[in-house]
Write an enzyme that holds these catalytic residues in place. Structure first.
Site, short mmCIF file in Angstrom:
data_model
loop_
_atom_site.label_atom_id
_atom_site.label_comp_id
_atom_site.label_asym_id
_atom_site.label_seq_id
_atom_site.Cartn_x
_atom_site.Cartn_y
_atom_site.Cartn_z
CG ASN A 161 -3.92 -25.03 5.58
OD1 ASN A 161 -4.22 -25.85 4.72
ND2 ASN A 161 -3.85 -23.73 5.34
CD1 TRP A 162 -1.16 -31.06 6.62
CD2 TRP A 162 -1.52 -32.79 5.25
NE1 TRP A 162 -1.08 -32.20 7.37
CE2 TRP A 162 -1.30 -33.29 6.55
CE3 TRP A 162 -1.77 -33.70 4.23
CZ2 TRP A 162 -1.32 -34.65 6.85
CZ3 TRP A 162 -1.80 -35.06 4.51
CH2 TRP A 162 -1.57 -35.52 5.81
CE LYS A 163 -0.31 -22.86 4.23
NZ LYS A 163 0.24 -21.52 4.21
CG HIS B 244 -5.60 -20.04 4.52
ND1 HIS B 244 -4.64 -19.48 3.72
CD2 HIS B 244 -4.97 -20.55 5.60
CE1 HIS B 244 -3.46 -19.67 4.29
NE2 HIS B 244 -3.63 -20.31 5.44
CD GLU C 81 -1.61 -19.83 1.64
OE1 GLU C 81 -2.08 -20.98 1.46
OE2 GLU C 81 -0.67 -19.61 2.43
CD GLU D 128 -4.16 -18.84 9.67
OE1 GLU D 128 -3.35 -19.68 10.08
OE2 GLU D 128 -4.61 -18.84 8.51
N GLY E 176 3.61 -18.15 6.78
CA GLY E 176 4.65 -18.67 5.90
C GLY E 176 5.88 -17.78 5.80
CB SER F 212 5.65 -18.23 11.42
OG SER F 212 5.65 -17.86 10.06
N GLY G 104 0.64 -24.22 9.41
CA GLY G 104 0.92 -24.49 8.00
C GLY G 104 2.18 -25.35 7.87
N GLY G 105 3.30 -24.69 7.57
CA GLY G 105 4.55 -25.39 7.28
C GLY G 105 4.91 -26.50 8.26
#
Ligand code: PEP
Length: 249
Positions: free
Chosen positions: A9-11, A94, A96, A166, A172, A212, A233-234
Site C-alpha cells: 500500500n503506497w498511500k 484502511h 487511515e 491491521e 506506521g 510494520s 505500507g512503509g
C-alpha cells in the site's frame, strides 16, 4: 490451498517518475511463483502502473473507491472508472480512511457491495486501536467490524474477499504484533468466518497481517498457520525491502 499474498500500500507516495523507477526494479526482482504480489499506487498512477507491470505477474490495486456508480461526488472515483483502466481489486477500510476520512463499517459495507458487484476483489482492512487492545476488547472489536461490514454478504461473494487484519497501533509505528498475537487474532477471525458461513469457506480465505512488517520480521510473522501474507505500507516503497518480504514465506 489458499492464496499467499503480499500487497504493498503506497498511500499518497510516489509521483510518475518515482512510480516508474520503483516498478521497473520490482519487475526484475525474483519472486516465488506461489505468492500473489500486488501494489496499490495512488489513483493518478494506476494506469501507468498497469502498463509498466504487464507480463510481470504483479497486479495493481486501488487504495479506495466510492460506493456510487457515478454522480455528484466531487473528488471521488467509482468502480467503473477503475475497471475501465484494468483495475480489478481495491483496498477498503484502511485505518487511515476510517480515522481521517470518517469511514464507518456501515459506509464500508456499501463500498464492499459496490466493488463486488463490479466483479472486483476487495482487500478489506480492519483492526483494533491500542486502547481496545489494552482493555482486552480486541477480539470483540474485530468481530463487530466484520459483522457490520461483511457478514451479511452471500457465501458466494467471499471468493472475491481478502481480509487484512491491521491493528491500528502497529501501522506506521514500527511496533509490530508479535507472531503469537498475529496468529491468535487470525485464528479468531477464521473461526468467526467459519461460524457465520462454514469451515470450507473459512479455510479458503486469505487473511493478511498488516502493521510494520519489514524484511527482518516478515518470516516470523508469516509462520503463523492462519497468516497468509501481509499488507505492507512503509516497506513497500523500497523495491528490495518489498521483495525480501515477498520472499519471506
Ligand atoms: C498499512 O498502511 O497498511 C501498513 C501496514 O503500514 P506499515 O507497514 O507502514 O505499518
Amino acid at each position: 490451498m489458499r492464496d499467499k499474498i503480499v500487497a504493498g500500500n503506497w498511500k499518497m507516495n510516489n509521483d510518475q517518475s518515482q512510480t516508474e523507477a520503483l516498478l521497473k526494479k520490482l519487475k526484475h526482482l525474483d519472486k516465488p511463483k506461489e505468492v500473489r504480489v500486488m501494489v496499490a499506487p495512488a489513483f493518478t498512477q494506476l494506469y501507468q502502473s498497469t502498463e509498466l507491470l504487464q507480463g510481470s505477474g504483479i497486479s495493481v490495486v486501488a487504495q479506495n473507491m466510492n460506493a456510487a456508480d457515478s454522480g455528484a461526488y466531487t473528488g471521488e472515483i467509482s468502480s467503473g472508472m477503475l475497471k475501465g483502466i484494468g483495475i480489478n481489486a481495491v483496498i477498503l477500510g484502511h485505518s487511515e480512511r476510517r480515522s481521517l476520512f470518517h469511514e464507518t463499517d456501515e459506509i464500508l459495507a456499501e463500498k464492499v457491495k459496490a466493488a463486488l458487484a463490479a466483479g472486483m476483489e476487495v482487500i478489506f482492512c480492519f483492526g483494533e486501536e491500542l486502547e481496545e487492545r489494552k482493555s482486552q476488547a480486541h477480539f470483540e472489536v474485530v468481530a463487530q467490524q466484520l459483522k457490520t461490514a461483511l457478514f451479511d454478504l452471500p457465501a458466494s461473494a467471499w471468493k472475491q474477499i481478502i481480509l487484512a487484519y491491521e491493528p491500528v497501533w502497529a501501522i506506521g509505528t514500527g511496533e509490530t504484533a508479535s507472531p503469537e498475537q498475529a496468529q491468535e487474532m487470525h485464528a479468531h477471525i477464521r473461526k468467526l468466518v467459519s461460524e457465520n458461513y462454514d469451515a470450507t469457506l473459512a479455510d479458503a480465505l486469505s487473511i493478511l497481517y498488516g502493521g510494520s512488517v519489514k524484511p527482518n520480521n516478515a518470516k516470523e510473522i508469516f509462520t503463523g498457520k492462519d497468516v497468509d501474507g501481509g499488507l505492507i505500507g512503509g516497506a513497500s516503497l523500497n523495491a528490495e525491502d518489498f521483495m525480501a518480504i515477498v520472499n519471506a514465506f
